[in-house]
Design a protein around this motif. Structure first.
Motif, PDB file in Angstrom:
ATOM      1  N   VAL A   1       0.847  -1.204   0.000  1.00 42.10           N
ATOM      2  CA  VAL A   1       0.000   0.000   0.000  1.00 42.10           C
ATOM      3  C   VAL A   1       0.882   1.254   0.000  1.00 42.10           C
ATOM      4  N   ARG A   2       1.939   1.209   0.804  1.00 38.80           N
ATOM      5  CA  ARG A   2       2.849   2.354   0.911  1.00 38.80           C
ATOM      6  C   ARG A   2       3.454   2.680  -0.461  1.00 38.80           C
ATOM      7  N   GLN A   3       3.883   1.634  -1.130  1.00 36.92           N
ATOM      8  CA  GLN A   3       4.496   1.808  -2.452  1.00 36.92           C
ATOM      9  C   GLN A   3       3.481   2.346  -3.456  1.00 36.92           C
ATOM     10  N   TRP A   4       2.262   1.814  -3.385  1.00 42.20           N
ATOM     11  CA  TRP A   4       1.202   2.258  -4.301  1.00 42.20           C
ATOM     12  C   TRP A   4       0.873   3.740  -4.063  1.00 42.20           C
ATOM     13  N   LEU A   5       0.736   4.122  -2.789  1.00 41.82           N
ATOM     14  CA  LEU A   5       0.396   5.521  -2.473  1.00 41.82           C
ATOM     15  C   LEU A   5       1.468   6.477  -2.992  1.00 41.82           C
ATOM     16  N   ALA A   6       2.710   5.998  -2.981  1.00 43.53           N
ATOM     17  CA  ALA A   6       3.820   6.863  -3.404  1.00 43.53           C
ATOM     18  C   ALA A   6       3.843   7.054  -4.919  1.00 43.53           C
ATOM     19  N   THR A   7       3.232   6.146  -5.655  1.00 45.99           N
ATOM     20  CA  THR A   7       3.368   6.195  -7.121  1.00 45.99           C
ATOM     21  C   THR A   7       2.044   6.387  -7.865  1.00 45.99           C
ATOM     22  N   ALA A   8       0.942   5.882  -7.330  1.00 43.87           N
ATOM     23  CA  ALA A   8      -0.336   5.939  -8.062  1.00 43.87           C
ATOM     24  C   ALA A   8      -0.882   7.364  -8.107  1.00 43.87           C
ATOM     25  N   ARG A   9      -1.618   7.666  -9.161  1.00 47.13           N
ATOM     26  CA  ARG A   9      -2.199   9.000  -9.315  1.00 47.13           C
ATOM     27  C   ARG A   9      -3.686   8.892  -9.631  1.00 47.13           C
ATOM     28  N   HIS A  10      -4.440   9.869  -9.169  1.00 46.35           N
ATOM     29  CA  HIS A  10      -5.874   9.884  -9.421  1.00 46.35           C
ATOM     30  C   HIS A  10      -6.147  10.128 -10.911  1.00 46.35           C
ATOM     31  N   PRO A  11      -7.062   9.353 -11.527  1.00 43.40           N
ATOM     32  CA  PRO A  11      -7.266   9.441 -12.984  1.00 43.40           C
ATOM     33  C   PRO A  11      -7.732  10.819 -13.459  1.00 43.40           C
ATOM     34  N   LYS A  12      -8.417  11.573 -12.621  1.00 43.68           N
ATOM     35  CA  LYS A  12      -8.913  12.879 -13.071  1.00 43.68           C
ATOM     36  C   LYS A  12      -7.954  14.018 -12.705  1.00 43.68           C
ATOM     37  N   THR A  13      -7.517  14.046 -11.458  1.00 40.04           N
ATOM     38  CA  THR A  13      -6.720  15.197 -11.006  1.00 40.04           C
ATOM     39  C   THR A  13      -5.222  14.982 -11.178  1.00 40.04           C
ATOM     40  N   GLY A  14      -4.811  13.745 -11.357  1.00 43.29           N
ATOM     41  CA  GLY A  14      -3.379  13.456 -11.459  1.00 43.29           C
ATOM     42  C   GLY A  14      -2.638  13.584 -10.140  1.00 43.29           C
ATOM     43  N   LYS A  15      -3.386  13.763  -9.058  1.00 50.62           N
ATOM     44  CA  LYS A  15      -2.736  13.914  -7.736  1.00 50.62           C
ATOM     45  C   LYS A  15      -2.543  12.556  -7.056  1.00 50.62           C
ATOM     46  N   PRO A  16      -1.534  12.474  -6.172  1.00 45.88           N
ATOM     47  CA  PRO A  16      -1.485  11.292  -5.296  1.00 45.88           C
ATOM     48  C   PRO A  16      -2.806  11.219  -4.522  1.00 45.88           C
ATOM     49  N   PHE A  17      -3.288  10.025  -4.289  1.00 47.34           N
ATOM     50  CA  PHE A  17      -4.608   9.873  -3.664  1.00 47.34           C
ATOM     51  C   PHE A  17      -4.685  10.528  -2.285  1.00 47.34           C
ATOM     52  N   ASN A  18      -3.591  10.446  -1.525  1.00 49.65           N
ATOM     53  CA  ASN A  18      -3.673  11.025  -0.174  1.00 49.65           C
ATOM     54  C   ASN A  18      -3.533  12.548  -0.162  1.00 49.65           C
ATOM     55  N   GLN A  19      -3.486  13.156  -1.347  1.00 50.44           N
ATOM     56  CA  GLN A  19      -3.614  14.624  -1.394  1.00 50.44           C
ATOM     57  C   GLN A  19      -5.048  15.019  -1.721  1.00 50.44           C
ATOM     58  N   MET A  20      -5.899  14.033  -1.950  1.00 53.82           N
ATOM     59  CA  MET A  20      -7.296  14.355  -2.263  1.00 53.82           C
ATOM     60  C   MET A  20      -8.183  14.293  -1.024  1.00 53.82           C
ATOM     61  N   VAL A  21      -7.570  14.642   0.097  1.00 52.80           N
ATOM     62  CA  VAL A  21      -8.310  14.759   1.355  1.00 52.80           C
ATOM     63  C   VAL A  21      -8.953  16.145   1.412  1.00 52.80           C
ATOM     64  N   TYR A  22      -9.913  16.302   2.318  1.00 47.97           N
ATOM     65  CA  TYR A  22     -10.626  17.581   2.419  1.00 47.97           C
ATOM     66  C   TYR A  22      -9.975  18.484   3.470  1.00 47.97           C
ATOM     67  N   GLN A  23      -9.451  19.590   3.023  1.00 44.45           N
ATOM     68  CA  GLN A  23      -8.795  20.536   3.920  1.00 44.45           C
ATOM     69  C   GLN A  23      -9.711  20.954   5.087  1.00 44.45           C
ATOM     70  N   PRO A  24     -10.993  21.268   4.818  1.00 44.98           N
ATOM     71  CA  PRO A  24     -11.861  21.668   5.946  1.00 44.98           C
ATOM     72  C   PRO A  24     -12.038  20.543   6.980  1.00 44.98           C
ATOM     73  N   MET A  25     -11.991  19.304   6.518  1.00 41.21           N
ATOM     74  CA  MET A  25     -12.158  18.195   7.467  1.00 41.21           C
ATOM     75  C   MET A  25     -10.872  17.964   8.257  1.00 41.21           C
ATOM     76  N   LEU A  26      -9.712  18.188   7.625  1.00 40.00           N
ATOM     77  CA  LEU A  26      -8.455  18.116   8.384  1.00 40.00           C
ATOM     78  C   LEU A  26      -8.482  19.141   9.513  1.00 40.00           C
ATOM     79  N   GLU A  27      -8.999  20.341   9.188  1.00 44.73           N
ATOM     80  CA  GLU A  27      -9.096  21.386  10.221  1.00 44.73           C
ATOM     81  C   GLU A  27     -10.073  20.979  11.325  1.00 44.73           C
ATOM     82  N   LEU A  28     -11.161  20.339  10.921  1.00 47.69           N
ATOM     83  CA  LEU A  28     -12.146  19.903  11.912  1.00 47.69           C
ATOM     84  C   LEU A  28     -11.548  18.851  12.851  1.00 47.69           C
TER      85      LEU A  28
END
Lengths: 328, 328
Positions: B142-169
């Motif tokens: 999983v660690r290796q996948w997270l480091a290399t895989a990208r979201h098909p629409k945004t091209g971002k690593p999946f763990n960057q597609m978290v919600y900033q307002p929820m991190l703050e919450l």
């Protein structure tokens, strides 16, 4: 400069006070033996930043067995007394129990008859007394029992038969950034009623054997209802599995007292880096009980044979502990 | 007296600084809407000592769903992308997959074929990609996948597609003495790899769906091996059951986004005293996705209908949130 002197004086006093506190004995009920030194040395080495053995706080997971490790377990696991008392309490609603084993033997006080019913009988009594009610009703029953039941030998409430030196060890580890967990073969719902108040271990850090449960509406309110099917037997192989499922981290410290803890200690000390495991050896027939290889409850045989080879500390209750149970 | 003045001045400055910090906005990515005020009012009322709504710190349990609540879940749960990538990665060792469904469809990139295999096909792929290895091997994958895989629409690593307002919450609740848990239908071992770094939620506070496991020796070392049998489906009814088994306390705050969270929110708000539940409503087709009743992933229907009646807050992503994903 002169007006800063009083501030320096205060700082100095504070420093001295802190130093004195740090030097006060965190394990006063432990004799100053090799066992105590081994524990203190381990904690010192893994919490000292820059030490080659340093473990970051979030990885300081310590797991403790309960029966025989944190409280007594003779002449039987205390939860067995709860089970028997519940059968007696519920008997008026179950006239059929008068002629049905193992209930009939329990009601006659015939412990040999109970024992003869074996594991099957125990599971039947467990289903009858530990399931069918909501989680809250179960907790209420345990709470009421703890407040009134007394140990057959000492006459003490069961939750006063905890080990003072182990309470100090739990506190000492927590004061050094460890997160303390209970990982016991005992029932998780049973332990969660008293573990927080008695040991300072909150429900979410208490792992034990458990039954399956379901969510349903009872009297128009949502409830968790305990089912008569086993979810986890948190003993032997089940302990590292329970640790993996519930904690998801490798412990760095583990304490047990029986062969049921073997795999937990083995799993803990197989991790990379400095690790610590201890076994409480019940050697004190005067102040508590003396038993190991031949005991029905808390049998300690294989773990005793392999402790030295595995680098596990054997705590000799008689010689290592100044007091056993808290002095009320 | 005169020489004490500088000390008073320092204290005053400290007090002012503390006051300023307390007044700084703990939820800067939330618009100043009714939603934000409802959250802040709740936290204020239950943390104020002497308030009739006061909740002691140890009871401040907050549970969060993950998919669609803490990170995106379109066009499919991110763990589905992991699963597909693992099938592709493992395919050379499994030549039989070329002609066996649903593997054959995955390898041809035929998502309709995959969908046609239904739940049975999904479970087969899950068994093939999520079991048979040790817990540590799985985490490495999983660690290796997270480091290399990208979201098909945004091209971002999946763990960057978290919600900033929820991190703050999450941070805001923790700063107010809440213990934050993830209670998700997603796989617990999958989430535990990133939940601590991404959300500040440690493995022992991350609950999810899980497979059974066993403890065994592998190459002379003890290991936890993941088995292809389901242990817990932590969705719908399974969420309050998971909360009961793992946490053993009634949450006082819960956040979800779909009908899969209904029972968790219901269970949370059925407790005595002041409770809070919120649903993230995906209303922003420009910055994220807009979906509810008809979505394959994160279907929100019954919970949307009953939210008002149940007193649950509906967070309108488009109007309540200034930003969606963290700005890198």
């Amino acid at each position: 400069m002169k007006r800063l002197l009083p501030i320096f004086a205060i700082h100095l006093l504070l420093l001295l006070a802190t130093g004195a506190a740090a030097q006060s004995d965190p394990l006063p009920s432990w004799n100053d033996s090799a066992s105590k030194r081994a524990i203190v040395d381990f904690v010192g080495s893994v919490t000292k930043e820059g030490s080659p053995d340093y473990i970051p706080p979030k990885e300081r997971i310590a797991t403790f067995d309960n029966d025989g490790t944190l409280w007594s377990e003779q002449p039987a696991y205390f939860q067995v007394f709860y089970l028997i008392d519940q059968v007696k309490r519920m008997a008026p609603e179950h006239p059929e129990w008068k002629t049905r084993e193992p209930f009939a033997s329990v009601l006659k006080g015939d412990m040999k008859g109970v024992a003869a019913s074996g594991e099957k009988g125990l599971l039947e009594m467990l289903a009858a007394t530990h399931s069918g009610m909501t989680s809250e009703q179960f907790a209420d029953n345990v709470r009421q029992w703890l407040a009134t039941a007394r140990h057959p030998k000492t006459g003490k409430p069961f939750n006063q038969m905890v080990y003072q030196p182990m309470l100090e060890l739990l506190n000492y580890l927590r004061a050094n950034g460890f997160k303390t967990f209970i990982v016991s073969g005992g029932g998780v719902d049973f332990m969660r009623v008293f573990a927080e108040q008695t040991y300072g271990v909150p429900p979410e850090q208490t792992i034990g054997s458990s039954l399956k449960a379901k969510y349903e509406m009872r009297d128009g309110k949502p409830a968790i209802v305990k089912l008569p099917d086993i979810n986890l037997i948190d003993d032997k192989d089940g302990k590292p599995v329970g640790i993996y499922q519930y904690i998801g981290r490798h412990p760095v410290f583990a304490a047990g007292n029986s062969d049921g803890d073997y795999q937990m200690l083995e799993w803990t000390t197989s991790g990379d880096g400095k690790r610590f495991a201890l076994l409480v050896h019940h050697t004190d027939e005067k102040r508590e009980w003396a038993y190991d290889r031949d005991s029905t409850f808390g049998r300690l045989d294989k773990a005793l044979d392999n402790a030295k080879k595995n680098g596990w500390l054997i705590v000799d209750m008689k010689n290592d502990w100044k007091v056993i149970h808290p002095q009320q």
